[in-house]
Design a protein around this motif. Structure first.
Motif: not given
Length: 107
Positions: A81-82, A86
């Motif tokens: 994530s992040n 995506c």
């Protein structure tokens, strides 16, 4: 003779390891893989993510999963994530390109 467990690879983002250190993190991934019924192979380490492209260690991970016909990736929650790409895209790439399932584990 003991049965050989299916192969899984590990994926760690080095910028998210905090104070655990690489060796401890790899040991935790190995234990998690064993509890899920896998033998952990190489752990791919990703430096801090950069702009807009697939992260380089992630690309290496996908290629190695394809080469070895490994269908599982073990990673701590949040390590996909992040990033500039995506999480859903990363999961789709692993699924479509390597037929690999991601197991996100608690650390």
């Amino acid at each position: 003779m003991t049965a050989q467990l299916p192969l899984a690879y590990g994926y760690l983002r080095d910028d998210m390891l905090c104070d655990l250190g690489c060796k401890s993190s790899e040991d935790r991934l190995r234990a998690a893989a064993g509890s899920l019924g896998y033998e952990l192979g190489t752990v791919f380490h990703e430096p801090a993510p950069e702009s807009g492209t697939l992260p380089p260690a992630f690309v290496d991970l996908v290629q190695e999963c394809r080469r070895a016909a490994a269908h599982a990736v073990i990673t701590p929650h949040g390590h996909l994530s992040n990033m500039s790409v995506c999480r859903m895209v990363l999961l789709a790439v692993l699924d479509v390109r390597a037929d690999a399932t991601v197991h996100e584990v608690e650390f």
